[in-house]
Design a protein around this motif. Sequence first.
Motif, PDB file in Angstrom:
ATOM      1  N   THR A   1       9.119  13.655  -1.160  1.00  0.00           N
ATOM      2  CA  THR A   1      10.233  13.422  -0.234  1.00  0.00           C
ATOM      3  C   THR A   1       9.715  13.125   1.174  1.00  0.00           C
ATOM      4  OG1 THR A   1      11.504  15.020  -1.517  1.00  0.00           O
ATOM      5  CG2 THR A   1      12.400  14.413   0.624  1.00  0.00           C
TER       6      THR A   1
ATOM      7  N   THR B   1       7.908  17.900  -5.384  1.00  0.00           N
ATOM      8  CA  THR B   1       9.097  17.155  -4.952  1.00  0.00           C
ATOM      9  C   THR B   1       9.139  17.034  -3.429  1.00  0.00           C
ATOM     10  OG1 THR B   1      10.293  18.054  -6.847  1.00  0.00           O
ATOM     11  CG2 THR B   1      11.620  17.008  -5.134  1.00  0.00           C
TER      12      THR B   1
ATOM     13  N   LEU C   1      13.346  21.477   2.232  1.00  0.00           N
ATOM     14  CA  LEU C   1      14.169  20.373   1.747  1.00  0.00           C
ATOM     15  C   LEU C   1      15.607  20.527   2.246  1.00  0.00           C
ATOM     16  CD1 LEU C   1      14.059  17.762   0.051  1.00  0.00           C
ATOM     17  CD2 LEU C   1      14.987  19.092  -1.857  1.00  0.00           C
TER      18      LEU C   1
ATOM     19  N   THR D   1      14.050   9.051  -5.747  1.00  0.00           N
ATOM     20  CA  THR D   1      13.284  10.278  -5.533  1.00  0.00           C
ATOM     21  C   THR D   1      13.866  11.445  -6.332  1.00  0.00           C
ATOM     22  OG1 THR D   1      12.946   9.475  -3.259  1.00  0.00           O
ATOM     23  CG2 THR D   1      12.346  11.782  -3.699  1.00  0.00           C
TER      24      THR D   1
END
Length: 329
Positions: free
Chosen positions: A319, A315, A90, A170
């Motif tokens: 994403t 997550t 991320l 998000t």
Amino acid sequence: RPRVLSGIQPTAGSFHLGNYLGAVRQWVALQEAHDAFYCVVDLHAITVEQNPKELRQNTRVSAAQLLALGIDPDRATLFVQSHVPEHAQLGWVMQCMTGFGEASRMTQFKDKSARQEQSVGVGLFTYPILQAADILLYQAHYVPVGEDQRQHLELTRDLATRFNSRYGKTFRLPEAYIVKDTAKIFDLQDPTAKMSKSVPGGVVELLEDPKRSAKKIRSAVTDTGREVLFDVENKPGVSNLLTIYSALTGRTVESLVTDYDGKGYGDLKKDLGEVFTEWVTPVQERVKMYLDDVASLDKILAGGAERAREVASGTLRRTYEKIGFVLPE
Ligand code: TYM
């Protein structure tokens, strides 16, 4: 339960009193009523050159300190950042969301790069973006940190907002959780500067010989005059000592000031040295206990990483999907 996430660097081995009072103390309190995630941020540590053996040892020493200071692995998720690859993943996405000028405005980078003697790596520059990823991965409501992290939290919110408006909601916008009284503990030799290991001097380390700490406290720079009063402007040294004293004992600054009425700075410093020693001695014993059984310590961290990955991978997947990556089956 509201989610909390925070991180601490393993760079120095021993935490200092600023780390504890500014951050870790709040971590311990928040684990009671929150779904808490706390990580030792080894990926952040390598933004400056690390000795591999020392890094490995310091990561375990950091985890042991968190446990010794009261983080309960049954209540909070305690893990090592590099055990959860989603942080780096991320982190990359967030780098692609950040403007160069925006990253250039981070004051910690300016301070740190100015102090660096070796050449400054790009990782030090993008450091706050990785930190944003740490936080956003867990959809944290609150991030307990000291005052020096406020700007990084603002960046995190900006990146979350930008991503959400570009790709659809998000990420949750996290809030900094900063306890005003202890948000900035000052150096004992220079009570106008933040206590920090990168500026050695009046730094009280949790793992040093408490006799040494007591001596540092006794020789803390105090102010002109002799009355023990809380006055940040005119008596920054004495005020810092009162803040520390109050935080370690749970007594209010007012009651301390009343107590020291008619006594001098010397008494205050001598007593605070004793208060600190009494507080830190059992902490050190517990750190030693955890480090004497590295297998159990590593097991706690492995369990934490497993729980952290459950949240982080969800997550990251969402994403990637929003961005338009073809998701692997
Ligand atoms: P780090 O490792 O420098 O410091 C850990 C925590 O200690 C706080 N702190 C202080 N608080 C009060 N007075 C001081 N003198 C003082 N010195 C340090 C810091 O504010 C911090 O809360 N970038 C972070 C680590 C990080 C992080 C994260 C934090 C990485 N990812 C995600 C929160 C969320 C740092 O370098 O902290």
